[in-house]
Motif scaffolding. Structure first.
Motif, mmCIF file in Angstrom:
data_model
loop_
_atom_site.group_PDB
_atom_site.id
_atom_site.type_symbol
_atom_site.label_atom_id
_atom_site.label_comp_id
_atom_site.label_asym_id
_atom_site.label_seq_id
_atom_site.Cartn_x
_atom_site.Cartn_y
_atom_site.Cartn_z
ATOM 1 N N ARG A 155 0.823 -1.206 0.000
ATOM 2 C CA ARG A 155 0.000 0.000 0.000
ATOM 3 C C ARG A 155 0.853 1.250 0.000
ATOM 4 O O ARG A 155 2.014 1.255 0.426
ATOM 5 C CB ARG A 155 -0.920 -0.006 1.218
ATOM 6 C CG ARG A 155 -2.014 -1.055 1.146
ATOM 7 C CD ARG A 155 -2.724 -1.240 2.458
ATOM 8 N NE ARG A 155 -3.245 0.011 3.008
ATOM 9 C CZ ARG A 155 -3.852 0.112 4.186
ATOM 10 N NH1 ARG A 155 -4.006 -0.968 4.950
ATOM 11 N NH2 ARG A 155 -4.296 1.276 4.614
ATOM 12 N N LYS A 209 0.336 5.515 1.096
ATOM 13 C CA LYS A 209 0.023 6.137 2.389
ATOM 14 C C LYS A 209 -1.371 5.771 2.884
ATOM 15 O O LYS A 209 -1.618 5.702 4.078
ATOM 16 C CB LYS A 209 0.157 7.653 2.285
ATOM 17 C CG LYS A 209 1.591 8.126 2.122
ATOM 18 C CD LYS A 209 1.654 9.643 2.096
ATOM 19 C CE LYS A 209 3.084 10.128 1.958
ATOM 20 N NZ LYS A 209 3.178 11.616 1.948
ATOM 21 N N GLY A 210 -2.294 5.543 1.941
ATOM 22 C CA GLY A 210 -3.657 5.178 2.318
ATOM 23 C C GLY A 210 -3.910 3.702 2.118
ATOM 24 O O GLY A 210 -3.057 2.866 2.377
ATOM 25 N N LYS A 211 -5.118 3.389 1.624
ATOM 26 C CA LYS A 211 -5.496 1.998 1.428
ATOM 27 C C LYS A 211 -5.206 1.500 0.020
ATOM 28 O O LYS A 211 -5.279 0.299 -0.237
ATOM 29 C CB LYS A 211 -6.986 1.821 1.743
ATOM 30 C CG LYS A 211 -7.349 2.080 3.198
ATOM 31 C CD LYS A 211 -8.830 1.828 3.444
ATOM 32 C CE LYS A 211 -9.193 2.052 4.907
ATOM 33 N NZ LYS A 211 -10.635 1.799 5.173
ATOM 34 N N TYR A 250 6.614 0.501 7.079
ATOM 35 C CA TYR A 250 5.282 -0.015 7.351
ATOM 36 C C TYR A 250 5.219 -0.460 8.808
ATOM 37 O O TYR A 250 6.082 -1.226 9.265
ATOM 38 C CB TYR A 250 4.958 -1.209 6.444
ATOM 39 C CG TYR A 250 4.834 -0.858 4.977
ATOM 40 C CD1 TYR A 250 3.602 -0.529 4.433
ATOM 41 C CD2 TYR A 250 5.947 -0.844 4.140
ATOM 42 C CE1 TYR A 250 3.470 -0.204 3.087
ATOM 43 C CE2 TYR A 250 5.837 -0.521 2.797
ATOM 44 C CZ TYR A 250 4.596 -0.199 2.272
ATOM 45 O OH TYR A 250 4.479 0.134 0.940
ATOM 46 N N GLY A 288 -0.568 0.874 5.817
ATOM 47 C CA GLY A 288 -0.211 1.993 4.966
ATOM 48 C C GLY A 288 1.256 2.382 5.138
ATOM 49 O O GLY A 288 1.866 2.125 6.185
#
Length: 295
Positions: A91, A93-95, A129, A135
């Motif tokens: 991933r 920074k987000g989903k 991570y 993320g």
């Protein structure tokens, strides 16, 4: 690492010529296991981490994917099978998965608390991570990373006993120029030392062993003869690194394109577990090979 089409063609011819040969194994060879899977995302394995007892693993694909699972072993410790989860995308920074062009993941290092670090080619950088599948967080990127060759940058990544990260580019720019080693600690990067180039071998993987030494996996492409691999190990003390020693060197064509390394200890001594990047080509293999070294 993703190879250009001309290299792919040469390699295909080389593997065909080598197919009937059975090169003598290098000293310390334990076994070889070919990992086959119907998962369409399976392939390009370039990073590997293994638990202290040699059973649990996490593997990284160079197309922004990862998987984890269990190595099945017989009574002598040889790998006889693999139980693995489906390959999942790394991933951002987000989903959402990492964007195309920013997902050439090459090096993997996992801290004892489960924090994972991934190094990249293309856009050279290291992501952190909190756990695999979470993320991403960007580590600071020094200006020197942007000047690295896009297809030959941060392949090798390792985490030291004190949590310090070490990475280096696959190419140094000239055959007489050593490889710069970059170090991340206390929130910033520095470049404390270099590793000399010896021959045409290029670094593709790294790990710190249970002995506290840095093990560097290097690859040499010999055209029709295939790949040769070498492992050197070094003592790292503060801002110094020693001249190192070669602990493993394989013959060309003996194994496929070994790119990931995990170093651990069993009852007989230091063990190297190495994984090959098949470049998602039908004529290459995702193989895991293991060697034992004297302490």
């Amino acid at each position: 690492m993703r190879r250009r089409s001309v290299i792919t063609l040469i390699l295909a011819c080389g593997l065909a010529l080598e197919g009937s040969a059975s090169p003598t194994e290098a000293p310390g060879h334990i076994g070889r296991f070919v990992w086959r899977s119907d998962d369409p995302r399976m392939g390009g394995m370039s990073g590997l981490e293994i638990s202290d007892e040699g059973l649990r693993f996490t593997a990284l694909s160079d197309r922004g994917g990862w998987t984890s699972g269990r190595l099945l072993r017989d009574g002598s410790g040889r790998i006889t099978g693999i139980e693995a989860a489906p390959v999942q995308p790394l991933r951002g920074k987000g989903k959402e998965p990492l964007a195309a062009g920013r997902n050439d993941s090459e090096g993997l290092a996992i801290a004892p608390d489960g924090t994972a670090y991934v190094s990249f080619e293309g856009v050279a950088r290291v992501l952190r991570y909190a756990r695999m599948g979470a993320g991403a967080e960007n580590l600071p990127t020094p200006p020197a990373f942007a000047k690295m060759q896009r297809n030959s940058s941060l392949e090798a990544l390792a985490i030291g006993p004190d949590g310090t990260l070490y990475t280096m580019p696959e190419r140094s720019g000239r055959e007489d120029r050593p490889f710069p080693v970059w170090r991340f600690r206390n929130g910033g990067w520095d470049q404390p030392f270099t590793i000399p180039r010896e021959g045409s071998f290029l670094p593709v993987g790294a790990d710190f062993g249970p002995d506290g030494r840095l093990y560097l996996l290097e690859r040499q492409f010999r055209g029709l003869m295939g790949f040769a691999s070498r492992v050197r190990r070094f003592n790292v003390t503060g801002n110094q690194i020693d001249s190192g020693e070669t602990v493993l060197q394989t013959r060309a064509g003996q194994h496929d394109n070994l790119e990931g390394i995990a170093v651990w200890r069993d009852a007989q001594g230091i063990r190297l577990t190495l994984i090959a990047d098949d470049n998602f080509r039908f004529f290459q293999t995702t193989e895991i090979v293991e060697y034992r070294l004297p302490d």
